[in-house]
Design a protein around this motif. Structure first.
Motif, mmCIF file in Angstrom:
data_model
loop_
_atom_site.group_PDB
_atom_site.id
_atom_site.type_symbol
_atom_site.label_atom_id
_atom_site.label_comp_id
_atom_site.label_asym_id
_atom_site.label_seq_id
_atom_site.Cartn_x
_atom_site.Cartn_y
_atom_site.Cartn_z
ATOM 1 N N THR A 187 1.011 -1.170 0.252
ATOM 2 C CA THR A 187 0.139 -0.260 -0.792
ATOM 3 C C THR A 187 1.134 1.388 0.263
ATOM 4 O OG1 THR A 187 -1.668 -0.851 1.355
ATOM 5 C CG2 THR A 187 -1.719 1.371 1.125
ATOM 6 N N LEU A 188 2.229 1.091 0.794
ATOM 7 C CA LEU A 188 2.871 2.456 0.441
ATOM 8 C C LEU A 188 3.993 2.754 -0.254
ATOM 9 C CD1 LEU A 188 3.555 2.158 4.311
ATOM 10 C CD2 LEU A 188 2.660 4.880 3.537
ATOM 11 N N SER A 189 3.847 1.562 -1.221
ATOM 12 C CA SER A 189 4.407 2.104 -2.807
ATOM 13 C C SER A 189 4.094 2.764 -3.291
ATOM 14 C CB SER A 189 4.677 0.279 -2.885
ATOM 15 O OG SER A 189 3.665 0.125 -3.379
ATOM 16 N N LEU A 190 2.365 3.118 -3.539
ATOM 17 C CA LEU A 190 1.304 3.814 -4.183
ATOM 18 C C LEU A 190 2.349 5.477 -4.051
ATOM 19 C CD1 LEU A 190 -1.429 1.899 -3.895
ATOM 20 C CD2 LEU A 190 -0.056 1.419 -5.597
ATOM 21 N N PRO A 191 1.863 6.000 -5.178
ATOM 22 C CA PRO A 191 2.201 7.278 -5.030
ATOM 23 C C PRO A 191 1.078 7.968 -3.835
ATOM 24 C CG PRO A 191 1.838 6.459 -6.722
ATOM 25 C CD PRO A 191 1.688 5.953 -6.385
ATOM 26 N N GLU A 192 2.256 9.199 -3.332
ATOM 27 C CA GLU A 192 1.980 9.994 -1.877
ATOM 28 C C GLU A 192 0.767 8.987 -1.046
ATOM 29 O OE1 GLU A 192 0.777 13.424 -3.352
ATOM 30 O OE2 GLU A 192 1.691 13.668 -5.275
ATOM 31 N N THR A 193 1.471 7.775 -0.561
ATOM 32 C CA THR A 193 0.283 7.226 0.505
ATOM 33 C C THR A 193 1.207 7.306 1.486
ATOM 34 O OG1 THR A 193 -0.742 5.366 -1.474
ATOM 35 C CG2 THR A 193 -0.642 4.823 1.040
ATOM 36 N N ALA A 194 0.260 7.775 2.567
ATOM 37 C CA ALA A 194 0.843 7.788 3.870
ATOM 38 C C ALA A 194 -0.286 7.321 4.732
ATOM 39 C CB ALA A 194 0.856 9.512 3.932
ATOM 40 N N ARG A 195 0.060 6.829 5.522
ATOM 41 C CA ARG A 195 0.072 5.883 7.139
ATOM 42 C C ARG A 195 -0.872 6.952 8.218
ATOM 43 N NH1 ARG A 195 1.646 1.057 10.139
ATOM 44 N NH2 ARG A 195 0.921 0.909 12.004
ATOM 45 N N SER A 196 -2.434 6.586 8.790
ATOM 46 C CA SER A 196 -2.475 7.501 8.881
ATOM 47 C C SER A 196 -3.205 6.414 9.882
ATOM 48 C CB SER A 196 -3.292 8.749 8.458
ATOM 49 O OG SER A 196 -4.055 9.584 9.397
ATOM 50 N N SER A 197 -4.326 7.015 11.145
ATOM 51 C CA SER A 197 -5.025 6.604 12.061
ATOM 52 C C SER A 197 -6.537 7.016 11.788
ATOM 53 C CB SER A 197 -4.691 5.775 13.041
ATOM 54 O OG SER A 197 -4.263 7.191 13.980
ATOM 55 N N HIS A 198 -7.567 6.604 12.331
ATOM 56 C CA HIS A 198 -9.290 7.202 12.582
ATOM 57 C C HIS A 198 -9.998 6.457 13.609
ATOM 58 C CE1 HIS A 198 -10.612 4.495 9.705
ATOM 59 N NE2 HIS A 198 -11.350 4.786 10.018
ATOM 60 N N MET A 199 -10.243 7.372 14.815
ATOM 61 C CA MET A 199 -10.711 6.108 15.750
ATOM 62 C C MET A 199 -10.119 5.037 15.890
ATOM 63 S SD MET A 199 -14.932 6.528 13.456
ATOM 64 C CE MET A 199 -15.589 5.726 15.235
ATOM 65 N N GLY A 200 -8.874 4.801 16.305
ATOM 66 C CA GLY A 200 -7.970 3.900 16.715
ATOM 67 C C GLY A 200 -7.538 3.146 15.897
ATOM 68 N N ALA A 201 -7.912 3.334 14.329
ATOM 69 C CA ALA A 201 -8.016 2.300 13.273
ATOM 70 C C ALA A 201 -6.546 2.740 12.994
ATOM 71 C CB ALA A 201 -9.456 1.334 12.462
ATOM 72 N N ILE A 202 -5.535 1.708 12.076
ATOM 73 C CA ILE A 202 -4.740 1.965 11.371
ATOM 74 C C ILE A 202 -5.697 2.371 9.616
ATOM 75 C CG2 ILE A 202 -2.503 1.694 10.299
ATOM 76 C CD1 ILE A 202 -2.217 -0.137 11.999
ATOM 77 N N ASP A 203 -5.526 3.333 8.772
ATOM 78 C CA ASP A 203 -5.264 4.109 7.463
ATOM 79 C C ASP A 203 -4.452 4.600 6.595
ATOM 80 O OD1 ASP A 203 -5.789 6.303 7.348
ATOM 81 O OD2 ASP A 203 -7.054 6.154 8.473
ATOM 82 N N PHE A 204 -4.789 4.080 5.165
ATOM 83 C CA PHE A 204 -4.002 4.343 4.668
ATOM 84 C C PHE A 204 -4.817 5.715 3.160
ATOM 85 C CE2 PHE A 204 -2.263 0.663 5.216
ATOM 86 C CZ PHE A 204 -0.974 0.372 5.723
ATOM 87 N N ARG A 205 -3.972 6.321 2.797
ATOM 88 C CA ARG A 205 -4.360 7.917 2.846
ATOM 89 C C ARG A 205 -3.636 8.720 1.371
ATOM 90 N NH1 ARG A 205 -7.506 11.061 7.427
ATOM 91 N NH2 ARG A 205 -7.824 9.146 8.538
ATOM 92 N N VAL A 206 -4.385 8.814 0.663
ATOM 93 C CA VAL A 206 -3.410 9.464 -0.525
ATOM 94 C C VAL A 206 -4.310 10.939 -0.636
ATOM 95 C CG1 VAL A 206 -5.079 9.002 -2.430
ATOM 96 C CG2 VAL A 206 -3.413 9.732 -2.653
ATOM 97 N N ARG A 207 -3.017 11.905 -0.222
ATOM 98 C CA ARG A 207 -3.532 13.403 -0.367
ATOM 99 C C ARG A 207 -4.804 13.693 0.602
ATOM 100 N NH1 ARG A 207 -2.120 16.680 -6.020
ATOM 101 N NH2 ARG A 207 -0.130 16.162 -5.809
#
Length: 115
Positions: free
Chosen positions: A10-30
């Motif tokens: 997942t992190l190999s995709l362009p501009e992807t960042a690891r984040s979290s919401h409501m205590g759960a890890i997620d992956f975001r683009v911009r």
């Protein structure tokens, strides 16, 4: 595939960042969420698909894909059994989810660098 491999992919995709919401890890683009790793070993990852993509993937690979229960599933959020999936299947689902939420200019720029 395990959760670490899923996260790396997942992190190999362009501009992807690891984040979290409501205590759960997620992956975001911009800033927009497109994937979530499994919350526990052996669990499901979640990817953001359109309803059409969700129906197609669930029909093609019912052992690997299932709509997220309830409202989120009706919005296209789809479970992915990464522990049973091969890398190509996971990559395809992640790439599709990434393209669904990435800004159009970023998708276009990324398409321009692909052979």
């Amino acid at each position: 595939m395990d959760a670490d491999a899923f996260s790396s992919l997942t992190l190999s995709l362009p501009e992807t960042a690891r984040s979290s919401h409501m205590g759960a890890i997620d992956f975001r683009v911009r800033g927009k969420i497109f994937a979530q790793p499994p919350a526990k070993p052996g669990g499901w990852a979640i990817v953001k698909l359109t309803r059409e993509q969700q129906e197609m993937m669930c029909a093609a690979e019912p052992a690997l894909f299932a709509p997220e229960p309830g409202h989120w599933g009706r919005l296209g959020w789809t479970r992915l059994a990464i522990y049973a999936a091969d890398e190509a299947t996971a990559r395809g689902a992640l790439w599709t989810a990434w393209r669904n939420v990435a800004p159009k200019a970023l998708v276009k720029a990324d398409d321009a660098v692909k052979p």
